[in-house]
Design an enzyme around this catalytic site. Structure first.
Site, mmCIF file in Angstrom:
data_model
loop_
_atom_site.group_PDB
_atom_site.id
_atom_site.type_symbol
_atom_site.label_atom_id
_atom_site.label_comp_id
_atom_site.label_asym_id
_atom_site.label_seq_id
_atom_site.Cartn_x
_atom_site.Cartn_y
_atom_site.Cartn_z
ATOM 1 N N LYS A 93 16.189 -30.227 8.084
ATOM 2 C CA LYS A 93 17.434 -29.829 8.739
ATOM 3 C C LYS A 93 17.164 -28.740 9.797
ATOM 4 C CE LYS A 93 20.003 -32.896 6.743
ATOM 5 N NZ LYS A 93 20.043 -33.065 5.348
HETATM 6 C C1 LIG Z 1 20.795 -33.845 4.221
HETATM 7 C C2 LIG Z 1 22.198 -34.308 4.070
HETATM 8 C C3 LIG Z 1 22.968 -34.032 2.930
HETATM 9 C C4 LIG Z 1 22.398 -33.441 1.704
HETATM 10 O O1 LIG Z 1 21.750 -32.252 1.901
HETATM 11 P P1 LIG Z 1 20.878 -31.653 0.685
HETATM 12 O O2 LIG Z 1 20.756 -30.227 1.043
HETATM 13 O O3 LIG Z 1 19.576 -32.402 0.732
HETATM 14 O O4 LIG Z 1 21.620 -31.878 -0.570
HETATM 15 C C5 LIG Z 1 24.297 -34.371 2.910
HETATM 16 N N1 LIG Z 1 24.863 -35.010 3.956
HETATM 17 C C6 LIG Z 1 24.165 -35.336 5.056
HETATM 18 C C7 LIG Z 1 24.866 -36.021 6.176
HETATM 19 C C8 LIG Z 1 22.811 -35.007 5.141
HETATM 20 O O5 LIG Z 1 22.100 -35.362 6.222
#
Ligand SMILES: *Cc1c(COP(=O)(O)O)cnc(C)c1O
Length: 387
Positions: free
Chosen positions: A188
């Site tokens: 992210k």
């Molecule tokens: C990465 C992601 C999540 C989940 O994030 P985590 O921190 O891995 O639980 C939820 N929604 C979207 C759209 C994502 O890309």
């Protein structure tokens, strides 16, 4: 021909500052949730520019979405509307609570949830909407907010891609929704390895989420109202979860957050270079943010146009052969066996997501890419899509 090293689809950008902060935590004797998690929450509120926001650090965005919906009393018999063009976490949290998911199509112009599809999907059981700011471009929050107001629905933003993103010149996290949840997963825009942040203006939601984040322990609240209670004492007020963020992870977050704007600028620079260099090919470049708005550019999702000499799968294979990692965001929920079977979904009900999915691939876009890496991706894509 000398083979160039593999260029991964994504890489975290961890500097000496992050390493020093983690080492400091390791030496401190306090490795789980403690002073750094608390400081990360305060810094996050400061980053969003509003000290009245409640920021609750959690060990994933999935956990944060679950906590937000739980605090909003979503449960069996309720329906929550989500876009199909997302990661399964957006929807699975609804099922954790025994509620049902209503999966709707996207707007092909923005790749975000289509407000008209939301409105059309509302039933007397609908309780909430979870818009996703796909790729880092804000969903149409004005339209979604208006629908929510009209139908008395809660709004929880899946802001996993949206740090920093603006909507109406306001950072995501500071809007009037019930909550917004950010992800600090490895790929992210900022990372703590695993982690997330639940942001809300709602004091009751914040308090419930804080209690449920750590086993349903009420000690903080209890202490405030009771004199002469030894510190070992706590009460369990609900069967909570184990969703707290460790100080080791928060240490990473403290330093990553300081770089979030610089990271965004670099990602945007890469996106603009891709746009410019790929525009003449048979492709559709990703939707841009409206003038004056910030796009987090978590993803650069390119779509192949009608005239593309290669189909999507073949292009990904060929790029991989040239040592370039790509991905697809996302295989829509309506195509996943669990969601498809549970709700009897057919592809024809999601024409926009279908069309996008079949032609879409995500190119590498991350701050550790050099200009030469970016040019290498461009060169390969141009070569493979040349007519
Ligand atoms: C990465 C992601 C999540 C989940 O994030 P985590 O921190 O891995 O639980 C939820 N929604 C979207 C759209 C994502 O890309």
């Amino acid at each position: 021909m000398t083979r160039e090293p593999f260029l991964p689809f994504a890489l975290p950008d961890i500097g000496e500052e992050e390493i020093a902060e983690v080492v400091d935590t390791l030496r401190s004797g306090w490795v789980t949730t403690g002073p750094k998690a608390k400081r990360f929450e305060a810094d996050f509120a400061a980053f969003l520019g509003d000290p009245s926001l409640h920021c609750i650090a959690v060990n994933s965005a999935t956990a944060g979405l679950h906590l937000a919906l739980e605090a909003l009393h979503i449960g069996p018999g309720d329906e929550v509307i989500v876009p199909t063009h997302t990661f399964t976490a957006t929807a699975e949290v609804v099922r954790y609570l025994g509620a049902d998911v209503t999966i709707v199509d996207i707007d092909p112009a923005t790749l975000n949830i289509d407000p008209r599809a939301v409105e059309a999907a509302i039933t007397p059981r609908t309780k909430a909407i979870i818009p996703v700011h796909y790729g880092g471009l804000a969903a149409d929050m004005a339209a979604i907010g208006a629908i929510a107001l009209r139908h008395d629905l809660r709004v929880v933003e899946d802001a996993a891609h949206a740090l920093p993103t603006t909507s109406g010149r306001h950072l995501i996290g500071t809007l009037t929704s019930d909550a917004a949840v950010f992800s600090f997963y490895a790929n992210k825009t900022i990372t703590t390895g695993e982690g997330g942040m639940l942001v809300t203006r709602d004091a009751a939601l914040a308090q419930r989420a804080q209690v449920m984040r750590l086993h349903g322990m009420s000690r903080d609240a209890f202490d405030r109202f009771t004199a002469n209670v030894p510190s070992w004492y706590y009460e369990i007020v609900a069967p909570g979860f184990k969703y707290n963020l460790t100080d080791i992870a928060a240490a990473l977050g403290l330093q990553q957050l300081k770089k979030a704007h610089a990271f965004q600028r670099r990602r945007e620079q890469i996106a603009m270079r891709y746009n410019e260099a790929l525009a003449s090919l048979p492709v559709i470049t990703p939707p841009a943010a409206p003038a004056g708005e910030t796009h987090a550019w978590h993803l650069y999702a390119l779509r192949l146009g009608d005239g593309s000499p290669l189909a999507r799968d073949r292009l990904i294979e060929r790029l991989f052969e040239r040592g370039i990692g790509c991905s697809v965001h996302y295989i829509p929920l309506h195509r996943q066996p669990y969601w498809r079977e549970r709700y009897g979904l057919r592809n024809e009900r999601f024409p926009h997501s279908e069309r996008v999915y079949e032609r879409q691939l995500s190119l590498p876009i991350y701050t550790r890419m050099s200009d030469a890496d970016v040019e290498r991706v461009i060169g390969a894509v141009r070569d493979l899509l040349r007519l």
